[in-house]
Motif scaffolding. Structure first.
Motif, PDB file in Angstrom:
ATOM      1  N   LEU A 156       2.902  -5.153 -17.331  1.00 19.59           N
ATOM      2  CA  LEU A 156       2.742  -6.538 -16.890  1.00 19.59           C
ATOM      3  C   LEU A 156       3.239  -7.480 -17.980  1.00 19.59           C
ATOM      4  CD1 LEU A 156       1.629  -8.650 -14.878  1.00 19.59           C
ATOM      5  CD2 LEU A 156      -0.581  -8.441 -16.036  1.00 19.59           C
ATOM      6  N   LEU A 157       4.177  -8.356 -17.614  1.00 19.38           N
ATOM      7  CA  LEU A 157       4.741  -9.330 -18.549  1.00 19.38           C
ATOM      8  C   LEU A 157       4.448 -10.732 -18.040  1.00 19.38           C
ATOM      9  CD1 LEU A 157       6.467 -10.020 -21.046  1.00 19.38           C
ATOM     10  CD2 LEU A 157       8.478  -9.927 -19.552  1.00 19.38           C
ATOM     11  N   LEU A 158       3.748 -11.509 -18.862  1.00 19.81           N
ATOM     12  CA  LEU A 158       3.425 -12.906 -18.560  1.00 19.81           C
ATOM     13  C   LEU A 158       4.123 -13.782 -19.597  1.00 19.81           C
ATOM     14  CD1 LEU A 158      -0.405 -12.435 -17.952  1.00 19.81           C
ATOM     15  CD2 LEU A 158       1.353 -12.610 -16.206  1.00 19.81           C
ATOM     16  N   THR A 159       4.990 -14.670 -19.132  1.00 20.38           N
ATOM     17  CA  THR A 159       5.774 -15.530 -20.020  1.00 20.38           C
ATOM     18  C   THR A 159       5.388 -16.983 -19.767  1.00 20.38           C
ATOM     19  OG1 THR A 159       7.610 -13.962 -19.907  1.00 20.38           O
ATOM     20  CG2 THR A 159       8.080 -16.136 -20.814  1.00 20.38           C
ATOM     21  N   VAL A 160       4.982 -17.674 -20.813  1.00 14.76           N
ATOM     22  CA  VAL A 160       4.619 -19.094 -20.721  1.00 14.76           C
ATOM     23  C   VAL A 160       5.842 -19.926 -21.103  1.00 14.76           C
ATOM     24  CG1 VAL A 160       3.048 -20.894 -21.490  1.00 14.76           C
ATOM     25  CG2 VAL A 160       2.246 -18.519 -21.318  1.00 14.76           C
ATOM     26  N   VAL A 161       6.252 -20.798 -20.182  1.00 15.84           N
ATOM     27  CA  VAL A 161       7.480 -21.575 -20.342  1.00 15.84           C
ATOM     28  C   VAL A 161       7.143 -23.055 -20.317  1.00 15.84           C
ATOM     29  CG1 VAL A 161       9.825 -21.950 -19.475  1.00 15.84           C
ATOM     30  CG2 VAL A 161       8.704 -19.736 -19.125  1.00 15.84           C
ATOM     31  N   ASP A 162       7.864 -23.825 -21.122  1.00 16.36           N
ATOM     32  CA  ASP A 162       7.696 -25.278 -21.172  1.00 16.36           C
ATOM     33  C   ASP A 162       8.777 -25.928 -20.323  1.00 16.36           C
ATOM     34  OD1 ASP A 162       7.027 -27.847 -21.769  1.00 16.36           O
ATOM     35  OD2 ASP A 162       7.833 -27.819 -23.807  1.00 16.36           O
ATOM     36  N   PHE A 163       8.372 -26.645 -19.286  1.00 17.35           N
ATOM     37  CA  PHE A 163       9.303 -27.298 -18.378  1.00 17.35           C
ATOM     38  C   PHE A 163       9.790 -28.612 -18.976  1.00 17.35           C
ATOM     39  CE2 PHE A 163      10.116 -30.449 -15.105  1.00 17.35           C
ATOM     40  CZ  PHE A 163      10.955 -29.784 -14.224  1.00 17.35           C
ATOM     41  N   ASP A 164      11.121 -28.842 -18.868  1.00 16.13           N
ATOM     42  CA  ASP A 164      11.693 -30.115 -19.317  1.00 16.13           C
ATOM     43  C   ASP A 164      12.768 -30.521 -18.315  1.00 16.13           C
ATOM     44  OD1 ASP A 164      12.514 -32.369 -20.570  1.00 16.13           O
ATOM     45  OD2 ASP A 164      13.418 -31.357 -22.300  1.00 16.13           O
ATOM     46  N   LYS A 165      12.571 -31.614 -17.649  1.00 14.37           N
ATOM     47  CA  LYS A 165      13.485 -32.045 -16.603  1.00 14.37           C
ATOM     48  C   LYS A 165      14.844 -32.424 -17.153  1.00 14.37           C
ATOM     49  CE  LYS A 165      13.849 -35.380 -12.819  1.00 14.37           C
ATOM     50  NZ  LYS A 165      14.094 -34.344 -11.805  1.00 14.37           N
ATOM     51  N   PHE A 166      14.886 -32.974 -18.364  1.00 17.25           N
ATOM     52  CA  PHE A 166      16.135 -33.487 -18.924  1.00 17.25           C
ATOM     53  C   PHE A 166      16.770 -32.529 -19.939  1.00 17.25           C
ATOM     54  CE2 PHE A 166      13.345 -37.041 -17.845  1.00 17.25           C
ATOM     55  CZ  PHE A 166      14.120 -37.719 -16.926  1.00 17.25           C
ATOM     56  N   SER A 167      16.184 -31.392 -20.113  1.00 17.81           N
ATOM     57  CA  SER A 167      16.729 -30.408 -21.047  1.00 17.81           C
ATOM     58  C   SER A 167      16.467 -29.011 -20.477  1.00 17.81           C
ATOM     59  CB  SER A 167      16.080 -30.569 -22.427  1.00 17.81           C
ATOM     60  OG  SER A 167      16.594 -29.606 -23.330  1.00 17.81           O
ATOM     61  N   ARG A 168      16.851 -28.030 -21.197  1.00 18.79           N
ATOM     62  CA  ARG A 168      16.619 -26.662 -20.747  1.00 18.79           C
ATOM     63  C   ARG A 168      15.169 -26.266 -20.987  1.00 18.79           C
ATOM     64  NH1 ARG A 168      20.271 -23.560 -25.326  1.00 18.79           N
ATOM     65  NH2 ARG A 168      19.128 -24.289 -27.146  1.00 18.79           N
ATOM     66  N   HIS A 169      14.650 -25.373 -20.151  1.00 19.79           N
ATOM     67  CA  HIS A 169      13.281 -24.910 -20.298  1.00 19.79           C
ATOM     68  C   HIS A 169      13.193 -23.958 -21.486  1.00 19.79           C
ATOM     69  CE1 HIS A 169      12.467 -25.722 -15.737  1.00 19.79           C
ATOM     70  NE2 HIS A 169      13.087 -26.713 -16.352  1.00 19.79           N
ATOM     71  N   CYS A 170      12.127 -24.080 -22.248  1.00 17.82           N
ATOM     72  CA  CYS A 170      11.941 -23.279 -23.454  1.00 17.82           C
ATOM     73  C   CYS A 170      10.757 -22.335 -23.278  1.00 17.82           C
ATOM     74  CB  CYS A 170      11.701 -24.185 -24.667  1.00 17.82           C
ATOM     75  SG  CYS A 170      13.053 -25.337 -25.012  1.00 17.82           S
ATOM     76  N   VAL A 171      10.905 -21.106 -23.789  1.00 14.75           N
ATOM     77  CA  VAL A 171       9.840 -20.120 -23.738  1.00 14.75           C
ATOM     78  C   VAL A 171       8.888 -20.367 -24.911  1.00 14.75           C
ATOM     79  CG1 VAL A 171       9.288 -17.673 -23.819  1.00 14.75           C
ATOM     80  CG2 VAL A 171      11.340 -18.455 -22.606  1.00 14.75           C
ATOM     81  N   ILE A 172       7.602 -20.545 -24.578  1.00 15.34           N
ATOM     82  CA  ILE A 172       6.594 -20.750 -25.623  1.00 15.34           C
ATOM     83  C   ILE A 172       6.162 -19.410 -26.213  1.00 15.34           C
ATOM     84  CG2 ILE A 172       4.288 -21.645 -26.097  1.00 15.34           C
ATOM     85  CD1 ILE A 172       4.721 -23.692 -23.862  1.00 15.34           C
ATOM     86  N   GLY A 173       5.838 -18.474 -25.379  1.00 13.14           N
ATOM     87  CA  GLY A 173       5.396 -17.158 -25.835  1.00 13.14           C
ATOM     88  C   GLY A 173       5.180 -16.245 -24.646  1.00 13.14           C
ATOM     89  N   LYS A 174       4.763 -15.014 -24.933  1.00 12.93           N
ATOM     90  CA  LYS A 174       4.597 -14.031 -23.873  1.00 12.93           C
ATOM     91  C   LYS A 174       3.449 -13.091 -24.206  1.00 12.93           C
ATOM     92  CE  LYS A 174       7.697 -10.614 -25.898  1.00 12.93           C
ATOM     93  NZ  LYS A 174       8.899  -9.798 -25.728  1.00 12.93           N
ATOM     94  N   VAL A 175       2.994 -12.405 -23.143  1.00 13.38           N
ATOM     95  CA  VAL A 175       1.965 -11.381 -23.265  1.00 13.38           C
ATOM     96  C   VAL A 175       2.428 -10.183 -22.435  1.00 13.38           C
ATOM     97  CG1 VAL A 175      -0.393 -10.713 -22.705  1.00 13.38           C
ATOM     98  CG2 VAL A 175       0.061 -12.975 -23.671  1.00 13.38           C
ATOM     99  N   SER A 176       2.422  -9.001 -23.023  1.00 18.87           N
ATOM    100  CA  SER A 176       2.791  -7.781 -22.309  1.00 18.87           C
ATOM    101  C   SER A 176       1.636  -6.788 -22.409  1.00 18.87           C
ATOM    102  CB  SER A 176       4.072  -7.172 -22.875  1.00 18.87           C
ATOM    103  OG  SER A 176       3.905  -6.832 -24.234  1.00 18.87           O
ATOM    104  N   MET A 177       1.336  -6.124 -21.292  1.00 22.11           N
ATOM    105  CA  MET A 177       0.238  -5.176 -21.251  1.00 22.11           C
ATOM    106  C   MET A 177       0.609  -4.000 -20.353  1.00 22.11           C
ATOM    107  SD  MET A 177      -3.752  -5.749 -20.133  1.00 22.11           S
ATOM    108  CE  MET A 177      -3.345  -5.901 -18.398  1.00 22.11           C
ATOM    109  N   PRO A 178       0.721  -2.780 -20.913  1.00 26.44           N
ATOM    110  CA  PRO A 178       0.969  -1.595 -20.072  1.00 26.44           C
ATOM    111  C   PRO A 178      -0.213  -1.360 -19.133  1.00 26.44           C
ATOM    112  CG  PRO A 178       1.451  -1.140 -22.390  1.00 26.44           C
ATOM    113  CD  PRO A 178       0.748  -2.459 -22.355  1.00 26.44           C
ATOM    114  N   LEU A 179       0.064  -1.236 -17.851  1.00 28.90           N
ATOM    115  CA  LEU A 179      -1.004  -1.060 -16.868  1.00 28.90           C
ATOM    116  C   LEU A 179      -1.628   0.324 -16.932  1.00 28.90           C
ATOM    117  CD1 LEU A 179       0.544  -2.915 -13.805  1.00 28.90           C
ATOM    118  CD2 LEU A 179      -1.047  -3.772 -15.531  1.00 28.90           C
ATOM    119  N   SER A 180      -0.989   1.258 -17.641  1.00 31.44           N
ATOM    120  CA  SER A 180      -1.597   2.575 -17.805  1.00 31.44           C
ATOM    121  C   SER A 180      -2.777   2.550 -18.774  1.00 31.44           C
ATOM    122  CB  SER A 180      -0.545   3.569 -18.312  1.00 31.44           C
ATOM    123  OG  SER A 180       0.014   3.135 -19.544  1.00 31.44           O
TER     124      SER A 180
END
Length: 464
Positions: A264-288
């Motif tokens: 499972l990969l959860l990516t937190v992104v910062d939305f910007d209407k006048f610029s490109r969206h930037c990735v703040i950080g992520k969390v990954s967790m193997p479901l096993s």
């Protein structure tokens, strides 16, 4: 041992010596030395061919000389006894002369110089020689240099992340934390992922200096099950907050055993209407590592991502050319995971198709606008008049926009297919269409930024 005995031996025994009238094995004059060999008895059963032919030639001469060569004592013997003695002795006295005469008639054999064969010394140690294959030898550095670590891990610091606790990660990177839960529904065979909230997100970052609000972020979360990143989900955008509360629930239809092999990969992104969206950080967790049936809630610290920009989405197209009619048919089928352009209701995407001949824009068409979605279905067809002799100079520019009522439409992504294609996938799609006339050819395409298209395709510079 008297005279009568010797005469009887002379008459009855054919091995009597002619010189001394004694038996050959008793007299001294008939003893052979080591160099002489006496030929005894009749011919063998199978006579050589060269000897038979010679016997026929010498038959007359041999018959005349046979009696004259007999010893004088045998000439006075009776005819019957003389005939038997003559036949028996013929093989003894005339064979040597015949063989010597035949040896002179036979062609001389060529002399062959035979060199001795050299053999190995008995008992010497044998050396085993194996055929060698010329191969390039690789050092360990050359071997591991061929691997690309980014293809096998989420980021370069994944090993360090595993050894750190959430508190250590939070204090080291200070990217905030994310609260989420997972549970598998065995009755309906789908995985439930619930994004609850995030806290202590860092202030926004602007790469090009066009961001207006540098104090607050507009975060949203993208959810996917690795290794499949195409079928992802996305939460709504929370405006101007560093502690967003989402409370959104998503389901993934996937078998239970397959879900246990996913991450499972959860990516937190910062939305910007006048610029490109930037990735703040992520969390990954193997479901096993978790009990999916029982489920659970987790607070996980965000870690940096090697992907600073989010993907712009994908577009499914179908191309078909009819040579007899000179028509180029284009089908806009669907798009998925488009970049969100509206914080309140997602996006209102539509696609603009523009035909460029050489470097001249000739025709523009567009699809209908799909409201409030980032995964629109169009299924719309368009036809362009393109003669066959002009097909090789034609280019199709596909641009996805987000409809905006208050201002100009928001650019999402673009690709160019044809003479000035923007990449290998686009060139391959165009080549397949040219090789399959009257047959529709479908293919997915990843959208590119405006700057990238303008850099690699002159046709992109000719459109707006």
């Amino acid at each position: 041992q008297g005279l009568l005995a010797r005469i009887s031996d002379l008459l009855l025994c054919r091995w009597t010596c002619r010189n001394c009238c004694q038996k050959c094995f008793d007299c001294s004059c008939c003893q052979t030395n080591e160099d002489e060999v006496e030929i005894l008895g009749p011919f063998p059963a199978q006579t050589p061919a060269w000897l038979i032919s010679s016997q026929n030639e010498d038959k007359d001469g041999d018959s005349d000389n046979t009696i004259s060569e007999l010893p004088p004592t045998l000439q006075h013997v009776s005819p019957d006894r003389r005939r038997s003695s003559s036949d028996a002795s013929r093989s003894t006295y005339s064979l040597t002369r015949r063989i010597s005469s035949l040896e002179l008639r036979r062609p001389s054999s060529p002399l062959i110089d035979i060199k001795p064969i050299e053999f190995g010394i008995i008992g010497a140690k044998k050396e085993i020689v194996q055929p060698t294959v010329l191969r390039k030898t690789y050092t360990p550095d050359d071997y591991f240099r061929k691997f690309e670590p980014r293809l096998y891990s989420l980021d370069s610091n994944s090993d360090d992340m595993d050894s750190l606790t959430d508190e250590e990660i939070l204090s080291k990177y200070q990217l905030g934390m994310l609260h989420f839960s997972t549970q598998y529904d065995l009755l309906h065979n789908y995985l439930i992922v619930r994004v609850i909230e995030a806290k202590d997100l860092p202030p926004p970052i602007s790469y090009d200096g066009s961001r207006q609000d540098m104090a607050h972020s507009n975060p949203y979360v993208k959810i996917c099950l690795l290794p499949d990143q195409k079928n992802s989900k996305q939460t709504g955008v929370k405006r101007k907050t560093q502690n967003p509360v989402f409370e959104e629930r998503y389901t993934f239809e996937i078998p239970f055993l397959e879900a246990q092999r996913r991450t499972l990969l959860l990516t937190v992104v910062d939305f910007d209407k006048f610029s490109r969206h930037c990735v703040i950080g992520k969390v990954s967790m193997p479901l096993s590592d978790v009990d999916l049936v029982k489920g659970g809630h987790w607070w996980k610290a965000l870690v940096p991502s090697s992907q600073n920009e989010v993907e712009l989405g994908e577009l499914l197209l179908s191309l078909n050319y009819l040579p007899s009619a000179g028509r180029l048919n284009v089908d806009i089928i669907r798009a998925k995971q488009l970049l969100q352009t509206d914080m309140s209701q997602g996006s209102d995407p539509f696609v603009k198709i523009q035909l460029v001949h050489g470097l001249k824009l000739t025709k523009t068409k567009k699809t209908s606008c799909m409201r409030g979605t980032i995964d629109p279905f169009y299924n719309e067809s368009f036809s362009f008049k393109v003669p066959q002799e002009e097909l090789e100079n034609a280019s199709l520019v596909f641009t996805v926009y987000g409809h905006n009522v208050k201002s100009s439409n928001d650019f999402i992504g673009r690709i160019v297919i044809g003479q000035y294609s923007t990449g290998a996938p686009e060139s391959n799609h165009w080549r397949r269409m040219l090789n399959a006339h009257r047959t529709a050819v479908e293919q997915w395409h990843s959208l590119r930024s405006r700057e990238e298209c303008d850099r690699v395709s002159p046709a992109s510079l000719e459109v707006t």
